[in-house]
Scaffold this active site. Structure first.
Site, PDB file in Angstrom:
ATOM      1  N   GLN A 146       0.024  -1.715   2.369  1.00 57.17           N
ATOM      2  CA  GLN A 146       1.295  -1.920   3.073  1.00 57.17           C
ATOM      3  C   GLN A 146       1.123  -1.844   4.589  1.00 57.17           C
ATOM      4  O   GLN A 146       1.328  -2.805   5.291  1.00 57.17           O
ATOM      5  CB  GLN A 146       2.333  -0.894   2.630  1.00 57.17           C
ATOM      6  CG  GLN A 146       3.637  -0.991   3.429  1.00 57.17           C
ATOM      7  CD  GLN A 146       4.679   0.049   3.029  1.00 57.17           C
ATOM      8  OE1 GLN A 146       4.949   0.237   1.858  1.00 57.17           O
ATOM      9  NE2 GLN A 146       5.246   0.723   4.002  1.00 57.17           N
ATOM     10  N   ARG A 188     -11.735  43.289   7.608  1.00 60.10           N
ATOM     11  CA  ARG A 188     -12.242  43.331   8.973  1.00 60.10           C
ATOM     12  C   ARG A 188     -11.676  44.521   9.752  1.00 60.10           C
ATOM     13  O   ARG A 188     -10.476  44.768   9.731  1.00 60.10           O
ATOM     14  CB  ARG A 188     -11.842  42.041   9.687  1.00 60.10           C
ATOM     15  CG  ARG A 188     -12.254  41.965  11.158  1.00 60.10           C
ATOM     16  CD  ARG A 188     -13.726  41.702  11.300  1.00 60.10           C
ATOM     17  NE  ARG A 188     -14.124  41.436  12.672  1.00 60.10           N
ATOM     18  CZ  ARG A 188     -15.361  41.105  13.004  1.00 60.10           C
ATOM     19  NH1 ARG A 188     -16.306  41.018  12.070  1.00 60.10           N
ATOM     20  NH2 ARG A 188     -15.680  40.883  14.253  1.00 60.10           N
ATOM     21  N   ARG A 204       1.885  37.188  12.312  1.00 64.27           N
ATOM     22  CA  ARG A 204       1.400  35.826  12.109  1.00 64.27           C
ATOM     23  C   ARG A 204       1.194  35.519  10.626  1.00 64.27           C
ATOM     24  O   ARG A 204       1.425  34.400  10.188  1.00 64.27           O
ATOM     25  CB  ARG A 204       0.095  35.618  12.886  1.00 64.27           C
ATOM     26  CG  ARG A 204       0.334  35.548  14.395  1.00 64.27           C
ATOM     27  CD  ARG A 204      -0.935  35.339  15.165  1.00 64.27           C
ATOM     28  NE  ARG A 204      -1.642  36.594  15.431  1.00 64.27           N
ATOM     29  CZ  ARG A 204      -2.881  36.664  15.941  1.00 64.27           C
ATOM     30  NH1 ARG A 204      -3.552  35.568  16.181  1.00 64.27           N
ATOM     31  NH2 ARG A 204      -3.434  37.831  16.176  1.00 64.27           N
ATOM     32  N   GLY A 252     -13.148  35.182  15.658  1.00 63.50           N
ATOM     33  CA  GLY A 252     -14.318  34.314  15.720  1.00 63.50           C
ATOM     34  C   GLY A 252     -14.697  33.687  14.385  1.00 63.50           C
ATOM     35  O   GLY A 252     -14.915  32.481  14.297  1.00 63.50           O
ATOM     36  N   THR A 263       2.303  13.300   9.078  1.00 65.25           N
ATOM     37  CA  THR A 263       2.486  11.909   9.491  1.00 65.25           C
ATOM     38  C   THR A 263       2.723  10.968   8.309  1.00 65.25           C
ATOM     39  O   THR A 263       3.618  10.139   8.345  1.00 65.25           O
ATOM     40  CB  THR A 263       1.243  11.432  10.286  1.00 65.25           C
ATOM     41  OG1 THR A 263       1.051  12.302  11.394  1.00 65.25           O
ATOM     42  CG2 THR A 263       1.429  10.016  10.779  1.00 65.25           C
ATOM     43  N   GLU A 313       3.562   9.466   4.452  1.00 61.77           N
ATOM     44  CA  GLU A 313       4.760   9.549   3.591  1.00 61.77           C
ATOM     45  C   GLU A 313       6.008   9.809   4.436  1.00 61.77           C
ATOM     46  O   GLU A 313       6.908  10.554   4.026  1.00 61.77           O
ATOM     47  CB  GLU A 313       4.618  10.676   2.540  1.00 61.77           C
ATOM     48  CG  GLU A 313       3.339  10.658   1.741  1.00 61.77           C
ATOM     49  CD  GLU A 313       3.427   9.743   0.526  1.00 61.77           C
ATOM     50  OE1 GLU A 313       4.508   9.226   0.227  1.00 61.77           O
ATOM     51  OE2 GLU A 313       2.378   9.526  -0.098  1.00 61.77           O
ATOM     52  N   ASP A 340       6.802   9.933   8.824  1.00 61.87           N
ATOM     53  CA  ASP A 340       6.499  10.823   9.946  1.00 61.87           C
ATOM     54  C   ASP A 340       7.547  11.938  10.044  1.00 61.87           C
ATOM     55  O   ASP A 340       8.746  11.694   9.950  1.00 61.87           O
ATOM     56  CB  ASP A 340       6.486  10.016  11.253  1.00 61.87           C
ATOM     57  CG  ASP A 340       6.269  10.899  12.461  1.00 61.87           C
ATOM     58  OD1 ASP A 340       5.102  11.142  12.789  1.00 61.87           O
ATOM     59  OD2 ASP A 340       7.268  11.377  13.045  1.00 61.87           O
TER      60      ASP A 340
END
Lengths: 683, 683
Positions: free
Chosen positions: A148, A324, A350, A418, A439, A441, A443
């Site tokens: 397409q 960590r 976060r 790191g 982007t 299917e 935007d």
């Protein structure tokens, strides 16, 4: 080669740490896993398939990040072919096969065969065409692609330049690419593999009188593009792979141009459009709305996929940051130990909202999939009433959920310091592959117009009292909105959080912004383009409301054991409050949330995070993502982070087999090889 | 091979579009370029070096994205060596050499030689050690690396596990890695290239009496690690490359472990710490604060680099979205043409603030570099008064600016739709390479504590009247803050924008949040850890204030021609207002900005963007980024986007030279090769 490193142990024991993490939470992991992953027998299927793949050397992911793009393609194709043979050997059904694709974790040429290619052939073909093509498609005798988009034309199908002009005499279509931008472009499996293509081209029929054509817009044509024996493009077609991309190394996204290439009259897929072979008379028939049904179903799958992708990144990050250690607590005794990274609120803020977001995506993915299934059945029966809402809902959610996941992967990566940058993080592949999702299917910025457009229309109906007795939930929300004044909901009573008021606040804000957009567009008649940013925000507000609502509903009806249910409820609060805190002004200026509640948000969020923290490892365990899929030294289930990082470097890195000549005066690169200048052949 | 595609042209002419864009703006590009890029003769230097590199086949970037990681390393090393030879041939100075590194756009082993390695040797060495080592370092006879971080230990230098224990009898140091996590890790150039290393290890001296050691913390030791002839690690050391990462394919980040490896007494770099060879007496001398001077200077360079990286991504995105057409205006006649993507406000709101941000980074990078230079001179002369502010300032800006750039690259990529995902976007390399920046040289979340800590201390001094007659600007701001009440600055009078009030608002918010943090920490004595999120936000607010202030000051003193200056002023407004709009609650609840001004923000932003839009192409032109560096079909100066995309795919993609056997029943991959099963050797 054995050396003194063989006997070394890490300073702190990741395995013991994860065990301790798991011991301190009462969450029933298996129960929660079943709760999350029962659709289509996901868990059992995953176990069955992973045990086959992880023992097959062809599916080893060990050296993947060291490979060149052409080699990745070779391997990807080899794996695709093997998967078909395994499917035959083990009598896999389609869901099994899709699971195998998911676990190999690469997008490869055959992926489109069951997807856009088969779907198009099925949806657009007449019954005769279905009978002719579908068996060959199902058996991979015909290898297909869906052509397409073009070099100069993406989401806007109407802009497609390729033409299919009917030659009345020869009773053939002539496919032609009038310009360079008309080149088909990005089409998966086209580049090196497909034998056939569904080509979207502007259907043109010569005018009865005079010159020129009657154009009937883009249509789908199924045609052979490569020779059966030589696998070379047929005369009059140029095809190739478009070259390296962010991810998708093993997918041959392709290009294709036609030079007056002739295909038979029967190539037009003619379920909804017919052309009389002899007269050239064009006729539309039936309602092609079913196409949207598939589109929205695809988007349901995108949400469920987004949750697993996000869950994968979060799994890796939560496990690693639990293990960590870094820096001591600034207020602690100087002799104290370093702190687990996940104990820092700056890391929690976060990761834990993303953990909650994966659950939010889950419940909405489930709800929407069920809803879409019901609506699709209606549409099949000719009832298109649900179509507009489905389309709006799916557009907004696709945009928001893929953005959550794409951004979330990177947030997880950065939270790991790191080592998050290392290939053994397991995030390199998923990150570059998934970056396409905001982007493709539709935007993510473009499609939010469809949500806004729908909401403005609904608001208009409610304001002008023409909505009728619609059962649409949005209509109900808008009706109550119009009769109320700014509520400034109070979300907290002391340390108590009021879930219902949270819900109300999200609904109010969505209605308020819908009304604002309605005012701007319908009443003040502002130009559509000037409103685009506002409309994008509206779509987001609406979609967040949907996510919060589905999450809330799921909590009400869950039959999880009490301890687990309580933690999931905390995750609901975290998702909702974090979302408010991220766009505070839109909750305060719309009058959705009281100022005192806005001020109290940060402390409540900190508090909820500290309550979720002890369960974090078990919460991600419940997503049951196999080590084979994670492919991550940092995120492995057993916590042997450092052992694995070191093993990969010291025993598996091919670069360490070469000794280089590091001196700048010599052209030689590999020491003693005299290969000076040879390297140019690589460029 | 010629074919019918050779004569095809794109539907719309990118070259003509960019020419028209350039013709409609009165900006003097060359003047603006000189204004932005005169430091160290940047422009002339760039022209000189780029003309050499782009004509040298070894520096061709054509096939880079197709190459395997080991091949990328081979090529990277070959280029590094060639750069040295070119430097000799053309008598380049250090700035020329750095420019060449910048233009080749890859991080390779020699990069550290002038950087952390040479800097350490210089700063930490006694005069005798300098005389012994520096000439060999400068001439690349000794190839070095800087081995600080370990597998289990990142930013926290004090956590380093490697030990250097003094053997009094032998007068040697014994380097040892007691655990696996003590393995040196991530150290650039160590993996395959370095002959020498600066090793950071815990300095230990046996107690005079009894057993055990006196530990004196981490110190730097310069030692030989590989054999001159065989280039193999010396006995007692294990070294290797740590394997593939996100980017940095041509850098050999390495690992290294010591098994009681002996080095001479003279290996301790002893400018600031001496150990008597015979008695083992340890003595500190002098002030090693100069180290922080270098650190902050490095961070000045990071800001200036961030602006160029961001400018590169913005250049590509602005040029491409100016050319690309998609969809018609919803309110326009149906026959109208598709709209340039950059004309959509939803694209402008992503790109134009980033364009403005690149300028904001520029002016602060310049100001800070000048400021640091002055302060460094002071420090050299023993005046350490400026150190704390420099350190705070540089930490906050490093965190914010690298985040702007890292996130900005991805925003630019997504704004370009499908083609942004293609390798020919020119963003694949820069994106994966740059993603390390928010983490290295101080993790972006971690280091903001240093800013907050500084601001709290200053506020404490101001509140308790112990600040003295400091010339510190922050002190002045805090003093006025404490005597005022919430100002609620009015930013707009009608369509007029008041720049001074914008500045005041940023200063007020920064002071307010500093005071809030001071209250929480000093007055209410809350735990440091519980405040981390709040402190992170404070650092950001302070750094944004610095960026806005430097931008404002630069506008006041600029001697650009009027038209250009006017557009730059619009960019200042856009950066400032967009920043407010992105964190609105912190401007309203702190009382910095009046509510009416907050409400008017979105319309002002839209208006400013429409004023900048006609100049967008010329604004990015002014960054003067050569096509060789951009390496982007989408961003090339001449606008031949589609021609280049197609050329790369059709004529340069190695995958198109292979014909595959696509049929799943056959194990063969390359058609007719009978290579079935061979692929396993690649894995």
């Amino acid at each position: 080669m054995p050396d003194f490193t063989d006997s070394l142990k890490p300073q702190y024991d990741g395995q013991a740490i994860l065990e301790a993490e798991r011991n301190r939470s009462p969450i029933q992991v298996h129960e929660l896993s079943k709760h999350l992953l029962s659709r289509n027998n996901f868990l059992e299927r995953q176990s069955k398939i992973v045990s086959i793949l992880q023992n097959d050397p062809l599916f080893s992911k060990r050296n993947q990040l060291n490979m060149s793009r052409p080699d990745r393609f070779h391997v990807g194709l080899a794996r695709n072919k093997k998967l078909r043979r395994l499917a035959k050997q083990y009598a896999w059904d389609l869901e099994d096969y899709k699971m195998a694709e998911y676990l190999t974790d690469e997008m490869s040429p055959y992926h489109l065969q069951h997807g856009m290619f088969a779907t198009s052939v099925f949806q657009q073909s007449s019954d005769e065409q279905r009978a002719e093509w579908l068996p060959a498609v199902r058996d991979f005798k015909v290898l297909g692609c869906y052509a397409q988009t073009e070099l100069g034309h993406g989401s806007n199908v109407r802009g497609v330049e390729a033409t299919a002009t009917y030659d009345l005499k020869a009773q053939q279509w002539v496919l032609h690419s009038p310009t360079l931008t008309a080149s088909k472009w990005w089409n998966g499996a086209l580049g090196r593999v497909a034998t056939h293509a569904v080509v979207i081209a502007q259907l043109q029929i010569p005018k009865k009188e005079g010159t020129g054509y009657d154009s009937h817009g883009p249509h789908q044509f199924l045609c052979r593009i490569r020779d059966e024996k030589t696998h070379q493009p047929l005369d009059g077609i140029v095809i190739g792979d478009i070259g390296p991309k962010y991810g998708y190394a093993s997918m041959d996204n392709g290009y294709m141009l036609f030079d007056n290439f002739r295909i038979p009259h029967s190539a037009l897929l003619c379920r909804y459009s017919k052309v009389d072979p002899k007269t050239g008379a064009f006729q539309r028939q039936g309602h092609p709305a079913i196409v949207y049904g598939t589109l929205t179903a695809t988007r349901g799958a995108i949400i469920l996929n987004a949750r697993l992708v996000l869950a994968r990144a979060v799994t890796i990050a939560i496990r690693y940051t639990s293990i960590r250690r870094q820096f001591q607590d600034r207020d602690a005794e100087t002799s104290s130990q370093e702190v687990a990274v996940l104990d820092y609120p700056t890391v929690q803020i976060r990761l834990l909202p993303l953990l909650a977001t994966s659950l939010a995506l889950h419940y909405t993915g489930e709800a929407v999939s069920d809803h879409f299934k019901k609506s699709a059945a209606k549409i099949e029966n000719g009832d298109f009433s649900a179509l507009a809402e489905m389309h709006a809902l799916s557009s907004g959610l696709k945009s928001l959920c893929t953005q959550y996941a794409a951004d979330g992967i990177e947030t997880c990566r950065r939270s790991m310091g790191g080592h998050g940058f290392h290939g053994a993080s397991g995030l390199v592949g998923i990150n570059s592959d998934y970056l396409s999702k905001p982007t493709v299917e539709g935007d993510n910025w473009m499609i939010t117009q469809q949500v806004a457009s729908y909401l403005i229309k609904k608001m208009d109906e409610v304001v002008t009292n023409t909505a009728g007795k619609s059962k649409d939930t949005v209509v109900g929300q808008f009706q109550s909105f119009l009769t109320a004044k700014k509520p400034f909901y109070t979300l907290f009573q002391g340390s108590e959080i009021n879930a219902k008021e949270i819900l109300n606040a999200f609904e109010w804000r969505s209605a308020y912004l819908s009304h604002e957009a309605y005012q701007a567009r319908i009443v003040q008649k502002k130009s559509w383009t000037s409103l685009l940013i506002q409309l994008h925000k509206l779509s987001r507000a609406y979609s967040e409301m949907v996510l919060v609502t589905n999450f809330f509903n799921a909590i009400q009806s869950s039959n999880l054991s009490i301890e687990t249910a309580k933690v999931i409820e905390q995750c609901f609060y975290l998702y909702a409050l974090y979302t408010i805190d991220n766009d505070p002004r839109s909750f305060s200026t719309t009058g959705a949330v009281a100022d005192a509640s806005m001020d109290a948000l940060p402390d409540h969020i900190l508090d909820i995070m500290s309550q979720i923290r002890p369960h974090a490892v078990k919460l991600v365990d419940a997503w049951a993502i196999p080590d084979y899929l994670l492919n991550s030294a940092l995120g492995r289930y057993d916590g042997k982070v450092y052992e694995d990082l070191f093993h990969r470097a010291h025993h598996e890195n091919p670069l360490n087999k070469t000794t280089f000549n590091p001196h700048w005066e010599d052209e030689e690169i590999v020491l003693g090889s005299g290969d000076g200048g040879k390297i140019l052949s690589k460029l």
